[in-house]
Design a protein around this motif. Sequence first.
Motif, short mmCIF file in Angstrom:
data_model
loop_
_atom_site.label_atom_id
_atom_site.label_comp_id
_atom_site.label_asym_id
_atom_site.label_seq_id
_atom_site.Cartn_x
_atom_site.Cartn_y
_atom_site.Cartn_z
N THR A 1 -60.09 -13.42 -56.32
CA THR A 1 -59.33 -14.59 -55.92
C THR A 1 -58.46 -15.05 -57.08
O THR A 1 -58.61 -14.57 -58.22
CB THR A 1 -60.25 -15.74 -55.48
N ARG A 2 -57.60 -15.99 -56.82
CA ARG A 2 -56.72 -16.50 -57.87
C ARG A 2 -57.52 -17.20 -58.98
O ARG A 2 -57.06 -17.29 -60.12
CB ARG A 2 -55.67 -17.44 -57.27
N ALA A 3 -58.72 -17.65 -58.68
CA ALA A 3 -59.56 -18.24 -59.72
C ALA A 3 -59.93 -17.21 -60.79
O ALA A 3 -60.21 -17.56 -61.94
CB ALA A 3 -60.83 -18.81 -59.11
N ASP A 4 -59.93 -15.93 -60.43
CA ASP A 4 -60.22 -14.87 -61.38
C ASP A 4 -59.03 -14.55 -62.28
O ASP A 4 -59.19 -13.85 -63.29
CB ASP A 4 -60.62 -13.58 -60.65
N HIS B 1 -57.11 -21.75 -55.81
CA HIS B 1 -58.06 -20.85 -56.45
C HIS B 1 -58.79 -19.93 -55.49
O HIS B 1 -59.27 -18.87 -55.89
CB HIS B 1 -59.07 -21.67 -57.26
N ASP B 2 -58.89 -20.28 -54.23
CA ASP B 2 -59.66 -19.48 -53.28
C ASP B 2 -58.85 -18.36 -52.64
O ASP B 2 -59.42 -17.51 -51.95
CB ASP B 2 -60.23 -20.37 -52.18
N ALA B 3 -57.55 -18.33 -52.84
CA ALA B 3 -56.70 -17.33 -52.20
C ALA B 3 -56.94 -15.95 -52.82
O ALA B 3 -57.20 -15.83 -54.02
CB ALA B 3 -55.23 -17.70 -52.35
N PRO B 4 -56.88 -14.88 -52.03
CA PRO B 4 -57.06 -13.53 -52.57
C PRO B 4 -56.02 -13.21 -53.64
O PRO B 4 -54.87 -13.67 -53.57
CB PRO B 4 -56.88 -12.64 -51.34
N HIS B 5 -56.44 -12.40 -54.62
CA HIS B 5 -55.50 -11.99 -55.67
C HIS B 5 -55.93 -10.65 -56.23
O HIS B 5 -56.86 -10.55 -57.03
CB HIS B 5 -55.44 -13.05 -56.79
N ALA B 6 -55.26 -9.59 -55.80
CA ALA B 6 -55.64 -8.23 -56.17
C ALA B 6 -55.21 -7.90 -57.59
O ALA B 6 -54.30 -8.52 -58.16
CB ALA B 6 -55.00 -7.24 -55.19
N TYR C 1 -47.41 -11.10 -64.01
CA TYR C 1 -46.14 -11.79 -64.26
C TYR C 1 -46.35 -13.29 -64.26
O TYR C 1 -45.75 -14.03 -65.07
CB TYR C 1 -45.10 -11.42 -63.19
N GLU C 2 -47.19 -13.77 -63.38
CA GLU C 2 -47.39 -15.21 -63.23
C GLU C 2 -48.02 -15.82 -64.47
O GLU C 2 -47.72 -16.98 -64.82
CB GLU C 2 -48.24 -15.48 -61.99
N ILE D 1 -40.74 -6.83 -69.71
CA ILE D 1 -42.14 -7.04 -70.10
C ILE D 1 -43.00 -6.58 -68.93
O ILE D 1 -42.86 -7.07 -67.81
CB ILE D 1 -42.42 -8.52 -70.42
N VAL D 2 -43.89 -5.64 -69.19
CA VAL D 2 -44.71 -5.05 -68.14
C VAL D 2 -46.13 -5.58 -68.25
O VAL D 2 -46.83 -5.28 -69.23
CB VAL D 2 -44.72 -3.51 -68.24
N PRO D 3 -46.58 -6.40 -67.31
CA PRO D 3 -47.94 -6.94 -67.37
C PRO D 3 -48.99 -5.83 -67.25
O PRO D 3 -48.72 -4.75 -66.70
CB PRO D 3 -48.01 -7.89 -66.17
N GLY D 4 -50.20 -6.14 -67.70
CA GLY D 4 -51.23 -5.12 -67.77
C GLY D 4 -51.93 -4.79 -66.47
O GLY D 4 -52.52 -3.72 -66.34
N HIS D 5 -51.88 -5.68 -65.46
CA HIS D 5 -52.68 -5.46 -64.26
C HIS D 5 -51.99 -5.86 -62.96
O HIS D 5 -52.65 -5.93 -61.92
CB HIS D 5 -54.00 -6.24 -64.37
#
Length: 265
Positions: free
Chosen positions: A18-21, A29-34, A197-198, A232-236
Amino acid sequence: MSDWEVHAVKYADRDNRTRADSFIFDDNHDAPHAMDYYMWLLRRGDRVILVDTGYDDGEARDRGRPIRIDPQAALAPLGVTPDEVDEIIVTHLHYDHAGGLALFPNAHLHLQAAEMAYATGPCMCHDTLRMPFTAGHVCEAVTRLYRGKLSFHEGDAEIADGVTVHCIGGHSRGLQAVRVRTTAGWLVLASDAAHFYENLWLRKPFPIVVDMEDMLEGFTRLEKLASRRELIVPGHDPLVRKVFPSEVAAHITRLDKGPVREISI
């Protein structure tokens, strides 16, 4: 001198997040985030430099985080075999970045001295800080040191013409980003200095952090190192595979030509 090819090689992903991670400060925070997991390959002529190694099947089982493609096999479409990899930049010693060191037995490692001191020092007495590390991976780095196959860097350093490393810290004490000269300009592999990116564009810190100030200042440092923010290339971030082109295989993304789509977050 000529510019470098840069490829992002995806070997794993996690959709049950989730976005909390991913963000300390967020309204949903509860929304999915891969999350995607990458290694990066730099190539110019006959010279190949691998940036990070992923992790192996044993680590995948121990952590309950399956890999999609074995890191060794993931490099095959690029014509690279594990024994041919003789140089690895280790951005930091967390399991998902250094968990495959043993898969590349001939490689000489490049590591920040601060990262080795952190991973083998008093901070590892704390379960929370120790969690992203695995002792065997750290011991593999120490073994390379005693074999004469590890170079320490302090801050900024040149690995090759057109390839430099820069200590960012924040997420891990000795985390280093990699700056690469490409046809699109100076490209920066942020690794975990910016997972998404965020994190970078909206200044939203990632929750696994040893020094919040270093993490926040690191975002500005990344922007100064790159020719433009889009390099800039984010790691994940799974968005990397959407904005940069795929050429040789579905899990491999070509970075050095620059993004082919607008980055929207």
